[in-house]
Structure formats: structure tokens, C-alpha cells
Write a protein that holds these residues in place. Structure first.
Motif, short mmCIF file in Angstrom:
data_model
loop_
_atom_site.label_atom_id
_atom_site.label_comp_id
_atom_site.label_asym_id
_atom_site.label_seq_id
_atom_site.Cartn_x
_atom_site.Cartn_y
_atom_site.Cartn_z
N PRO A 16 0.82 -1.23 0.00
CA PRO A 16 0.00 0.00 0.00
C PRO A 16 0.85 1.28 0.00
N GLU A 17 2.06 1.23 0.56
CA GLU A 17 2.93 2.38 0.33
C GLU A 17 4.30 1.86 -0.09
N PHE A 18 5.07 2.68 -0.79
CA PHE A 18 6.34 2.23 -1.33
C PHE A 18 7.29 1.82 -0.21
N GLY A 19 7.90 0.65 -0.36
CA GLY A 19 8.86 0.22 0.65
C GLY A 19 8.82 -1.29 0.81
N PRO A 20 9.66 -1.80 1.69
CA PRO A 20 9.75 -3.26 1.85
C PRO A 20 8.71 -3.81 2.81
N GLY A 21 7.65 -3.04 3.07
CA GLY A 21 6.64 -3.42 4.06
C GLY A 21 6.12 -4.85 3.93
N ASN A 22 5.75 -5.25 2.70
CA ASN A 22 5.17 -6.59 2.51
C ASN A 22 6.19 -7.69 2.83
N TYR A 23 7.45 -7.40 2.53
CA TYR A 23 8.49 -8.42 2.78
C TYR A 23 8.78 -8.52 4.28
N LEU A 24 8.82 -7.33 4.93
CA LEU A 24 9.03 -7.34 6.37
C LEU A 24 7.87 -8.05 7.06
N ALA A 25 6.67 -7.89 6.49
CA ALA A 25 5.50 -8.56 7.06
C ALA A 25 5.66 -10.08 6.99
N VAL A 26 6.22 -10.56 5.87
CA VAL A 26 6.45 -12.01 5.74
C VAL A 26 7.47 -12.47 6.77
N LEU A 27 8.57 -11.70 6.85
CA LEU A 27 9.64 -12.09 7.77
C LEU A 27 9.22 -11.94 9.23
N GLY A 28 8.39 -10.91 9.49
CA GLY A 28 8.02 -10.64 10.87
C GLY A 28 6.85 -11.49 11.36
N ASP A 29 6.10 -12.05 10.39
CA ASP A 29 4.93 -12.83 10.76
C ASP A 29 5.34 -14.28 10.98
N ALA A 30 5.18 -14.73 12.23
CA ALA A 30 5.64 -16.08 12.56
C ALA A 30 4.92 -17.13 11.71
N VAL A 31 3.63 -16.89 11.42
CA VAL A 31 2.86 -17.85 10.64
C VAL A 31 3.40 -17.93 9.21
N ALA A 32 3.60 -16.76 8.60
CA ALA A 32 4.07 -16.73 7.21
C ALA A 32 5.45 -17.36 7.11
N LEU A 33 6.29 -17.06 8.08
CA LEU A 33 7.65 -17.60 8.08
C LEU A 33 7.62 -19.12 8.20
N ARG A 34 6.72 -19.58 9.08
CA ARG A 34 6.60 -21.02 9.26
C ARG A 34 6.13 -21.68 7.96
N VAL A 35 5.23 -20.98 7.24
CA VAL A 35 4.74 -21.52 5.96
C VAL A 35 5.89 -21.67 4.97
N VAL A 36 6.74 -20.63 4.91
CA VAL A 36 7.88 -20.69 3.97
C VAL A 36 8.81 -21.84 4.35
N LEU A 37 9.12 -21.94 5.65
CA LEU A 37 10.02 -23.02 6.08
C LEU A 37 9.40 -24.39 5.84
#
Lengths: 286, 262
Positions: free
Chosen positions: A44-65
């Protein structure tokens, strides 16, 4: 009249033949990819927000792993199953080899939905697999709705991508070397480990990378046979777009998959040459 | 190299793997002749009920018609684009040739879900989702790599001096193309077409995103018959597809074998 054209002329023109395909791919394939990647950093705004959300979200990170782990297990199991099979293919006569090749191509022949439907039937509660385990005294094995259920179905469809490069590499190995090792006193396991296995490595590498890459992106099989509680990246991407129309978030997860894919491809390119050759046997997007 | 017999361990292994490979096919075909309205296997009673259901249901037939139409159009388009591109790659001598080939092959390698979501995103804006054109364009892109690969295989056995010979004998560019070049690469084009069609006919990830209640392809309908409703008509559909794909994939084999005999 010039009967023979100067050699350079048609060649110079030939690259225009690439233009139509390139144009269609640019519009319908690369532009969409670029768009979704752009949206992942611009909205929604320019920046690495969506990527930080993936890295910061324990659920999303667990999904990737979990996705990486599942792809690794699928690759390892496929390799272990395929290696002896491919080896047997190099030993038997022409007719038997034809039959074994036909069998290994079966997953290509069975349509993706038909195959997944069949696994659904086999793995469901009270299905053939559960009853078979019950018959030998192990009760309550319902593969449907588990990562194990997804793995079994995916190993089956990945087998051709492993067996074919393995068999290719193995056909090029001179079996005389094994006899030579034997007559020099090497026990059979040693001869296998020190001679046969290293010589078959090119096949192992290309099979392993193709299977790993393809396993990362599977969508239908986990969606049908897995469960949202143990989701894989592809499922999460699908859900984000379908339920939330969250293209930027899906794009960020997609970028993670793309990066892993490209890194594996690049590594493989280093050790084994272009992958295109081994990928062209047939695609499977399941 | 002489024939060797396999040890019993290897024999058992090969048998088990073979069983794993054919298992889905072995399930689908008996399932389609069942009479029950569940996914129970093996079926308790036998009938042709689900075939009758398939061939009388408006929805199933419409999805089959959509799939055939999308598949034929996408395969035709992919064959034209891919054949031209294969020639371009074969003839052109410029530096980016290898890179360009890799880029054209990319739809085969990149994760399907990412491609699907990306295409869905722009097609929403262009109002192409839920349209025949949208399905055809998306599936064309998937088919092009298959056509390029198979046409390149025919071009590998192809001797360019034939064209010069034809020119020497007074043939114009067009008649050389029609009478020399096209017949020589025809088997490659045919198998490319077949692979592109089979890919489109089987494709479900992109189709799931592009579908609307008005336009669904057969695999999408099959997906829904598992997820949304327990509809064993999918067993009949699956068996029909298995038979159809087998026939389709045997065509290029047959053509190749014939061209070897010539």
C-alpha cells in the motif's frame, strides 16, 4: 537473377521470427510478473513493508520453512525411490526397459485432476491406504489432510523428472569400471560408493534440482490433499488473492518462491549446465 | 552389453515403484463404473450412471466444450508462434540468442501459482478474466515452450543446404518454404501442437483464477466436484481424459516412428 542468396542475408532477417512469440510472452507473461512484483513493493505504500510482514509474521515464516522442508523431503524420497529403479532400467534388456519407461511416464499421461482425485480417494478416511494399514495392525492412518498425504501424491508425479535424468547419466557409465574395481579387491559397496555413485552425480543433480523447484510451486495437490492448518506457500498465495484480493502480499510471497527457484537454477547452471535440457520432457504444474 | 537378470531385491523394488506409478489410473477407471454417490473405493455396485450423468449434464458438457475450444485455439496460436521462434533461434546469430531462448522457456520453469496470480492480476484490469480470449492467451504462453522444443528437435536433423539446393533449382522463397521446409519440420509442429493442447486441456491453476460461473474449463469443474460437492461424475470425466490423453500422446510417437521408417 540471383539463384543463391548471400549467406548473411536470411540470417540477419531470421531474428524477426522471434518477435511474435516474444511480444506475446512480454504482454501475457513478463508484464504480469513484473506488475505483481512491483505491486509487492509499491502497495500500500512504497517500501519493503510486505516483505518485512512475511519475515516478521511467525505464521508466514513457518509456511515458507514448511514449504522448503516439504520440498526437501519430496526430493529426498523421490531420489531414494528413483535411484534403484533407474539403475534397474540400465540392467534389463530393451523390451523390459521399454516397459519400465512406459510405467515411469504414466504420471504424465494421467491428467492432473484425475491423478489428484485418485489420491483423494486412496487417502480419504476409510480409504484403501487406511484399510491397508489397519490390516497390518496400524490404525488411524488417514493421509488426507496432512503434509504426508501431499508428499505421497507429489512423489508419484515427480518420479519421471528424477528417473529420466538418472537413467540418462547411468547409461553413460562404463560397467567395466566396476569389474575393474572388483578385480583390484574393492568390495561391491565400496566400488558402488567410490565409482558408480560419483559417476551418476550429474543425473542426481539435475533430477534433484528439477524436482525441488517444481515441488515448491505446487498448488492443486496441497489445496486438495493438504490442510489450511499446515498450508504451503502456494496455498497461502492462492488464499490471499482469492479471499482478500491481496495482490501485494501474494506478490511478496511469490517473489520469495521466485528467488529460491532462480537461485537453485543458477547453482545448477554452475555445476551441470543449462537446466532447459532436462526440464523439457514435460511440464507439470500441479 | 549382455542382458543381466535383476536380483530379487531390485525386482521387488521395481514392482513396488511400478505399482505406485499406475495406482491412480488403477483407481480412476473402476471408480467411474461405480453406482454409489460417494467416493467409496472399490464401489459396491457397478453401473454406467456417472457416464450418463457426464453426457447429459449441461454444466459438464459446457466445461468440456470450453476446454476443447481453449485447447485448440491456444495450441494453434502456440504452434504458429513457437515454430517461428524455433526458426529464429536456429537461424539468427546474435548474442542474446541463448538468453532469449531461456526467456521463452520460462513459463515451463517458474512456479505455476505465481504465474497464475500474476496473470489474474492484470487480466482483472484488462477485463480478460472469464473470457475465452483470456484463457486462450494464458494457455498459449504455456504451450509455446513445448512447441519450441519439439520444432527444434526436428530442425536438428534438418540440413539447410536443402534450401540452397531448392533455390539453385529455381524455387522461390515461398515455394521452398512450402515444399521443402514445412514438410521436413511437420512432425515437430504436430507434436508441439499436441503437447500444447494437452497442457492447456490439463491446466487448472490459471484456469481456477480466470474462471467465472459463466465460463469454466473441464479441470476447474473437476476441482469443484471434489472441493464444493462430492460429485462422482469426476470419475467418469477422469477416465475419459485418461483415454483421450493416451491417444493424443501416442500420435507424436507414431509420427516419429513413421518418419524413421521412411
Amino acid at each position: 537473377m540471383t539463384a543463391i542468396r548471400p549467406a548473411g542475408k536470411p540470417r540477419a532477417r531470421a531474428h524477426w521470427l522471434l518477435l511474435p512469440a516474444a511480444a506475446v510472452l512480454l504482454v501475457v507473461f513478463f508484464y504480469p510478473l513484473a506488475t505483481i512484483l512491483w505491486r509487492s513493493i509499491a502497495e500500500p505504500e512504497f517500501g519493503p513493508g510486505n516483505y518485512l510482514a512475511v519475515l516478521g509474521d511467525a505464521v508466514a515464516l513457518r509456511v515458507v520453512l514448511r514449504t522448503l522442508g516439504t520440498a526437501l523431503i519430496i526430493t529426498a524420497v523421490t531420489l531414494l525411490i528413483a535411484y534403484p529403479y533407474a539403475y534397474a532400467m540400465t540392467l534389463v534388456g530393451r523390451r523390459a526397459r521399454g516397459l519400465l519407461t512406459l510405467l515411469v511416464l504414466m504420471p504424465f499421461w494421467t491428467s492432473l485432476m484425475a491423478r489428484n482425485f485418485a489420491w483423494y480417494v486412496l487417502e480419504q478416511r476409510g480409504g484403501v491406504i487406511e484399510r491397508a494399514f489397519a490390516a497390518i495392525g496400524i490404525h488411524g492412518v488417514t493421509l488426507l489432510g496432512s503434509v504426508a498425504g501431499v508428499t505421497v501424491a507429489m512423489v508419484q508425479v515427480m518420479l519421471p523428472f528424477m528417473v529420466l535424468p538418472l537413467q540418462n547419466a547411468m547409461l553413460g557409465i562404463d560397467r567395466g569400471l566396476l569389474h575393474a574395481a572388483g578385480s583390484l579387491g574393492a568390495p561391491r559397496p565400496t566400488a558402488f560408493l567410490r565409482i558408480y555413485l560419483p559417476l551418476s552425480m550429474p543425473g542426481v543433480l539435475s533430477g534433484v534440482s528439477v524436482v525441488f523447484i517444481m515441488s515448491l510451486g505446487f498448488y492443486i495437490t496441497p489445496a486438495l490433499l493438504g490442510t489450511p492448518q499446515q498450508a504451503l506457500v502456494a496455498q497461502v498465495i492462492g488464499t490471499r488473492v482469492n479471499d482478500l484480493l491481496d495482490f501485494p502480499g501474494a506478490g511478496a510471497l511469490g517473489a520469495v518462491l521466485l528467488v529460491i527457484t532462480l537461485v537453485v537454477l543458477a547453482l545448477l547452471g554452475r555445476v551441470a549446465g543449462p537446466v532447459g535440457a532436462s526440464m523439457t520432457g514435460g511440464g507439470d504444474r500441479g | 552389453m549382455g542382458e543381466r537378470t535383476l536380483g530379487w531385491g531390485l525386482r521387488l523394488w521395481v514392482t513396488l515403484v511400478g505399482l505406485l506409478l499406475v495406482a491412480p489410473t488403477l483407481i480412476v477407471i473402476p471408480m467411474s463404473f461405480g453406482a454409489g454417490s460417494t467416493f467409496r473405493f472399490p464401489p459396491e455396485h457397478w453401473s454406467l450412471h456417472w457416464y450418463a450423468e457426464f453426457f447429459t449434464s449441461k454444466q459438464w458438457l459446457a466445461s468440456l466444450a470450453n476446454s476443447l475450444q481453449v485447447g485448440l485455439l491456444a495450441a494453434a496460436l502456440a504452434t504458429v508462434l513457437g515454430t517461428a521462434a524455433a526458426f529464429g533461434i536456429d537461424r539468427a546469430r546474435f548474442r542474446a540468442r541463448g538468453v532469449l531462448r531461456q526467456l521463452l522457456m520460462a513459463p515451463m520453469i517458474l512456479p505455476g501459482i505465481v504465474v497464475a496470480v500474476a496473470i489474474y492480476g492484470v487480466f482483472l484490469r484488462w477485463q480478460l478474466n472469464g473470457t475465452m480470449l483470456g484463457f486462450v492467451l494464458a494457455h498459449t504462453v504455456l504451450g509455446v515452450p513445448f512447441v519450441i522444443t519439439s520444432v527444434q528437435t526436428s530442425l536438428a536433423h534438418y540440413d539447410p543446404t536443402m534450401e540452397k539446393a531448392a533455390a539453385c533449382l529455381g524455387a522461390g522463397r515461398f515455394s521452398t518454404l512450402r515444399r521443402i521446409v514445412l514438410p521436413l519440420i511437420a512432425p515437430g509442429c504436430v507434436s508441439g501442437f499436441v503437447f500444447a493442447f494437452a497442457t492447456s486441456f490439463d491446466e487448472v491453476v490459471i484456469a481456477l483464477f480466470l474462471q467465472t460461473p459463466d465460463i469454466k474449463t473441464l479441470p476447474v469443474k473437476m476441482y469443484e466436484s471434489i472441493v464444493l460437492e462430492i460429485d462422482p461424475t469426476i470419475a467418469a470425466a477422469s477416465s475419459l481424459i485418461v483415454v483421450l490423453t493416451t491417444v493424443l500422446l501416442l500420435v507424436p510417437q507414431f509420427l516419429r516412428r513413421r518418419s524413421h521408417h521412411d
